[in-house]
Design a protein around this motif. Sequence first.
Motif, PDB file in Angstrom:
ATOM      1  N   ASP A   2       0.837  -1.208   0.000  1.00  0.00           N
ATOM      2  CA  ASP A   2       0.000   0.000   0.000  1.00  0.00           C
ATOM      3  C   ASP A   2       0.868   1.254   0.000  1.00  0.00           C
ATOM      4  O   ASP A   2       0.554   2.245  -0.671  1.00  0.00           O
ATOM      5  N   GLU A   3       1.963   1.208   0.785  1.00  0.00           N
ATOM      6  CA  GLU A   3       2.863   2.352   0.834  1.00  0.00           C
ATOM      7  C   GLU A   3       3.500   2.589  -0.536  1.00  0.00           C
ATOM      8  O   GLU A   3       3.580   3.727  -1.018  1.00  0.00           O
ATOM      9  N   LYS A   4       3.960   1.487  -1.167  1.00  0.00           N
ATOM     10  CA  LYS A   4       4.592   1.600  -2.480  1.00  0.00           C
ATOM     11  C   LYS A   4       3.604   2.108  -3.522  1.00  0.00           C
ATOM     12  O   LYS A   4       3.912   3.004  -4.317  1.00  0.00           O
ATOM     13  N   ARG A   5       2.400   1.528  -3.507  1.00  0.00           N
ATOM     14  CA  ARG A   5       1.380   1.949  -4.471  1.00  0.00           C
ATOM     15  C   ARG A   5       0.983   3.404  -4.241  1.00  0.00           C
ATOM     16  O   ARG A   5       0.765   4.157  -5.192  1.00  0.00           O
ATOM     17  N   MET A  22       2.906   5.732  -3.030  1.00  0.00           N
ATOM     18  CA  MET A  22       3.991   6.574  -3.534  1.00  0.00           C
ATOM     19  C   MET A  22       3.943   6.669  -5.055  1.00  0.00           C
ATOM     20  O   MET A  22       4.110   7.747  -5.629  1.00  0.00           O
ATOM     21  N   GLU A  23       3.707   5.504  -5.708  1.00  0.00           N
ATOM     22  CA  GLU A  23       3.646   5.497  -7.172  1.00  0.00           C
ATOM     23  C   GLU A  23       2.487   6.350  -7.673  1.00  0.00           C
ATOM     24  O   GLU A  23       2.626   7.111  -8.637  1.00  0.00           O
ATOM     25  N   LYS A  24       1.327   6.203  -7.015  1.00  0.00           N
ATOM     26  CA  LYS A  24       0.167   7.001  -7.410  1.00  0.00           C
ATOM     27  C   LYS A  24       0.429   8.481  -7.185  1.00  0.00           C
ATOM     28  O   LYS A  24       0.051   9.330  -7.999  1.00  0.00           O
ATOM     29  N   MET A  69       3.357   9.977  -7.171  1.00  0.00           N
ATOM     30  CA  MET A  69       4.298  10.461  -8.183  1.00  0.00           C
ATOM     31  C   MET A  69       3.599  10.658  -9.525  1.00  0.00           C
ATOM     32  O   MET A  69       3.814  11.657 -10.218  1.00  0.00           O
ATOM     33  N   ALA A  70       2.748   9.667  -9.900  1.00  0.00           N
ATOM     34  CA  ALA A  70       2.031   9.766 -11.183  1.00  0.00           C
ATOM     35  C   ALA A  70       1.111  10.974 -11.191  1.00  0.00           C
ATOM     36  O   ALA A  70       1.030  11.715 -12.177  1.00  0.00           O
ATOM     37  N   LYS A  71       0.423  11.161 -10.074  1.00  0.00           N
ATOM     38  CA  LYS A  71      -0.499  12.301  -9.976  1.00  0.00           C
ATOM     39  C   LYS A  71       0.265  13.612 -10.040  1.00  0.00           C
ATOM     40  O   LYS A  71      -0.162  14.581 -10.667  1.00  0.00           O
TER      41      LYS A  71
END
Length: 318
Positions: A235-238, A240-242, A244-246
Amino acid sequence: MARFIDPRVDWAFKRIFGSEDTKECLITFLNGLFEDELVIKDVTFAKTEKLGLRPDDRGVVFDVYCVTNEGKHVIVEMQKKEQEYFADRALYYTARAIVQQGVRGIWDYHLAPVYTVCFMDFVSDSPMLKEFRTDLVLTDLQTRQRVSDRMRIVYLQLPLFDKHTEAECMDIFDCWIYIVKNMNMFEQMPFSEKYPVFRKLAEIGDLRKLSREELELYDEDIKNMRDIYATRKFDEKRGMEKGMAKGMEKGMAKGMEIGMAKGMAKGMAKGMAKGMAKGMAKEKIATAHRLLSMGLSDEQVSTVTELPLEDIQKMRKK
């Protein structure tokens, strides 16, 4: 391979602190936690499930629930996974234990104190929980004086416990927290010479002495704990990825917006300048024709209109 069970796992936690044959562990821990405040000689374990006052009310299930020899109620919880409103949950649990003391019919509202102890295997985002230990009591806002001893909640954030060696542990409470955090990594149980209760803990927590059924229950909880950890990391990784993408999406949109605005402004300015220049040129030519028709020389018209002399001469020939 680990020699001892991990107290942070649900089955192991209840085995250590919630069993009749191991209540010495709970008693010594609570006496250390509330040193100079409580002297508990014995505890009686009560039902951990508390039903609602009505059939449709929500019930609660505590990890450990007991009553001391002095009639004080004690709830002990181990929370592995972070919850947004965990501090409120502890308050709710405490309130339920208070409400359950109500008596039908004639009653003078006398209440037994309720102590809730929350082990937290994470660091809370709550602004009121900033230290390893936080004690919540009822106090007067102005005088800061305690107004009731009927409710007490203690939050223990294990990751914030800052004693990392046996030598740093100064009393039995420190020893208990150090063991709860690290017991599954020990080869030998520390503090056994100083505190006999830890010799008992070494016996009941020895993985080699668990029955087959106990080992299966423990292994299942270990799996659940690992799943919780893996889910949290994912969840933490996702997140962070979300994030960054946002952020990139917003940045690109903002960049395009700024770029378009700048481009439009530049284009408009250029267009206006070009249009104005063209309009001024036409006006100068018209002025030059009028001046020529009035009999002014080519040089005079060129000076007034700022048009090249050659252009004025061409106009006269037409």
